[in-house]
Structures are given as C-alpha cells and as structure tokens.
Design a protein around this motif. Structure first.
Motif, PDB file in Angstrom:
ATOM      1  N   SER A 195       0.884  -1.066   0.153  1.00  0.00           N
ATOM      2  CA  SER A 195      -0.039   0.067  -0.035  1.00  0.00           C
ATOM      3  C   SER A 195       0.889   1.143   0.077  1.00  0.00           C
ATOM      4  N   ALA A 196       0.345   2.521  -0.126  1.00  0.00           N
ATOM      5  CA  ALA A 196       1.143   3.698   0.213  1.00  0.00           C
ATOM      6  C   ALA A 196       1.885   3.766   1.629  1.00  0.00           C
ATOM      7  N   ASP A 197       1.548   3.046   2.689  1.00  0.00           N
ATOM      8  CA  ASP A 197       1.923   3.057   3.864  1.00  0.00           C
ATOM      9  C   ASP A 197       2.909   1.877   4.111  1.00  0.00           C
ATOM     10  N   GLN A 198       2.900   0.744   3.632  1.00  0.00           N
ATOM     11  CA  GLN A 198       3.505  -0.326   4.022  1.00  0.00           C
ATOM     12  C   GLN A 198       3.623  -1.320   2.846  1.00  0.00           C
ATOM     13  N   ALA A 199       4.754  -2.259   3.134  1.00  0.00           N
ATOM     14  CA  ALA A 199       4.858  -3.445   2.364  1.00  0.00           C
ATOM     15  C   ALA A 199       4.973  -4.549   3.194  1.00  0.00           C
ATOM     16  N   ARG A 200       4.426  -5.722   3.069  1.00  0.00           N
ATOM     17  CA  ARG A 200       4.572  -6.872   3.934  1.00  0.00           C
ATOM     18  C   ARG A 200       5.049  -8.108   2.879  1.00  0.00           C
ATOM     19  N   LEU A 201       6.097  -8.709   3.102  1.00  0.00           N
ATOM     20  CA  LEU A 201       6.886  -9.513   2.551  1.00  0.00           C
ATOM     21  C   LEU A 201       7.104 -11.135   3.025  1.00  0.00           C
ATOM     22  N   GLN A 202       6.945 -12.206   2.611  1.00  0.00           N
ATOM     23  CA  GLN A 202       7.113 -13.151   3.323  1.00  0.00           C
ATOM     24  C   GLN A 202       8.732 -13.701   2.767  1.00  0.00           C
ATOM     25  N   VAL A 203       9.635 -13.840   3.752  1.00  0.00           N
ATOM     26  CA  VAL A 203      10.982 -14.073   2.942  1.00  0.00           C
ATOM     27  C   VAL A 203      11.456 -15.510   3.207  1.00  0.00           C
ATOM     28  N   GLN A 204      12.418 -15.890   2.333  1.00  0.00           N
ATOM     29  CA  GLN A 204      13.309 -17.149   2.741  1.00  0.00           C
ATOM     30  C   GLN A 204      14.615 -16.915   2.363  1.00  0.00           C
ATOM     31  N   LEU A 205      15.306 -16.974   3.581  1.00  0.00           N
ATOM     32  CA  LEU A 205      16.829 -16.734   3.547  1.00  0.00           C
ATOM     33  C   LEU A 205      17.454 -17.598   3.629  1.00  0.00           C
ATOM     34  N   ASP A 206      18.192 -18.273   2.548  1.00  0.00           N
ATOM     35  CA  ASP A 206      19.139 -19.372   2.304  1.00  0.00           C
ATOM     36  C   ASP A 206      20.064 -19.647   1.863  1.00  0.00           C
TER      37      ASP A 206
END
Ligand code: SAH
Length: 235
Positions: free
Chosen positions: A57-68
């Motif tokens: 959105s204009a206010d925030q971004a939500r991400l699902q992350v995989q760090l490998d």
C-alpha cells in the motif's frame, strides 16, 4: 537497489517483514512492484534469499521471506584511507561496500583539511547508511568494518606494523619506483593518500611500518578514482 536489505527491526515474524520509508518508495517507484512479486532480499550481516510481496500500500509493504543463501565473499582487503573530502567520502564508502572491501581504516594526514573530520557523514548512522547503499547495489549483506584513527603517528608507529605483518602491504603513491601488482589473490593492506598526496614524512613512516610504495602509472587520479582503479587492479 538490486537487493532489498532487511534489518532486524523489519521482522514481524520469523519469515515476515514490514517495510516503510525509502525501501517502500523504491518498491513503488522503481520496481513498480505488485502483490505476488518475488524480490531478492538479504538480512543485514546475514543470509540472502527471496521475498514475496503479500501486501503493498502507500503506507507499507509486507513480504514473506526465505533466507537460505550466503552473501558473496569479501575481498581480503584492508583499506587505510586518508580522510577524504566529505562528499567524496560518502561515495567512497558506497564504492568500497559495492566492491567488497572488508575493512576501512580512516586516518589523518598532513594534507587532510581539519574540517573534514567535522562532517556529519562520519556519524555511525551516516556511515552505515552509505555502506548499505553500496551493499544493495552489489547484492551483499555484510557491512565492511570502519575504524577511525585520527592520529597518524601513534597509529602508524604502534598499530600498523602488526597489521602489515604477513600481508601484502602497499602504499599507493604516484611516482614510486614499483608498479602496483595485479591479481594478487592474498590478504592485502592498501594505503591511499589525500587529495594533496602523502607528504615525504608520511611516506617514510608508512614504509617503516612495512608498506611498499607502488604506482598506478603516470596519471594522477582523484582519490575516488584511485580507490576503484587500485582495487580493480589488485583483485
Ligand atoms: N598531488 C598528489 C596526488 C594525490 S592523488 C601527489 O602527487 O602525490 C591522491 C591519492 O590517490 C594518492 O595519495 C595515491 O594514494 C592515489 N593515487 C592517485 N593517482 C595515483 C597513481 N598514479 N599511482 C599511485 N597512487 C595514486
């Protein structure tokens, strides 16, 4: 920004982050991202991987992350740098982070203007911000270490010999007898002078501490250009 760098405070769950501010703006303006997109992400001083946009959105971004994935190897290089003029300093920090310099030591020199040490760019937050810009560019997560040694003589006499011992130790100085080596593939310490160059006293002291003067050819380069040209030539 070729890598979205994540800080510990971005995490709202083990595998989810919430972004605002500059990185959110970048997602909108440059990536023109939309929900579902997969982006390259990395945790500062940690692993890299991918992040899927769950919400934007204009206010925030939500991400699902995989760090490998591990970040790329650093160059085995310590750069001993006479404190540059502030604007150039910012850019040099970014270049050094992008190129993979492991450690930067800022040192005083006779031809460093005293006012350079007053710059807000030396504040830890500002140093970190500029290093992060360089890491984002190159796709790396590990911050180079930055050490400030304002006093030339005590540092060069008391600490430098231990650092130069057993590594290739070079002093970039135009007009030296020896050409800078290429493709060295070994731990290296490299000293680069200020805009006006090292004075003879400093060259003597640095040599006494184990550094060998080398040149890059007859053209005198700006510090910023010399940093990138020397690193490119050495590694
Ligand atoms: N007027 C100064 C030039 C300084 S250039 C002089 O003649 O010494 C700033 C710094 O960049 C130098 O101290 C050196 O570390 C590096 N540098 C620039 N050009 C170089 C070259 N051709 N060879 C080696 N080092 C160079």
């Amino acid at each position: 920004m070729n890598l979205l760098l994540l800080d510990t405070h971005d995490f709202i769950a083990e595998d989810q982050v919430l972004l605002r501010g500059r990185r959110l703006q970048h997602l909108h303006d440059v990536h023109q991202a939309s929900v579902g997109d997969l982006l390259r992400v990395g945790q500062i001083d940690g692993l890299m991987g991918s992040g899927q946009l769950l919400e934007l959105s204009a206010d925030q971004a939500r991400l699902q992350v995989q760090l490998d994935q591990p970040p790329p190897a650093k160059l085995p290089l310590t750069l001993l740098l006479a404190m540059p003029r502030p604007k150039m300093f910012r850019r040099i920090l970014q270049h050094c982070a992008s190129l993979g310099v492991a450690e930067i030591i800022l040192i005083n020199s006779y031809r460093v203007e005293k006012s350079f040490w007053q710059t807000p760019f030396l504040q830890p937050d500002s140093i970190r911000e500029n290093l992060l810009l360089g890491l984002e560019q190159a796709r790396d997560t590990r911050l180079p270490s930055v050490r400030i040694e304002k006093r030339f003589k005590p540092f060069v006499e008391d600490h430098l010999p231990a650092l130069s011992n057993e590594v290739l130790s070079l002093l970039a100085h135009p007009g030296s007898a020896t050409a800078c080596p290429r493709d060295v593939q070994r731990p290296t310490l490299l000293a680069i002078g200020p805009e006006g160059g090292w004075i003879p006293y400093e060259v003597d002291k640095l040599q006494a501490a184990g550094l060998q003067p080398v040149h890059l050819g007859e053209r005198i380069l700006r510090v910023e250009t010399a940093v990138t040209a020397l690193i490119g030539r050495l590694f």
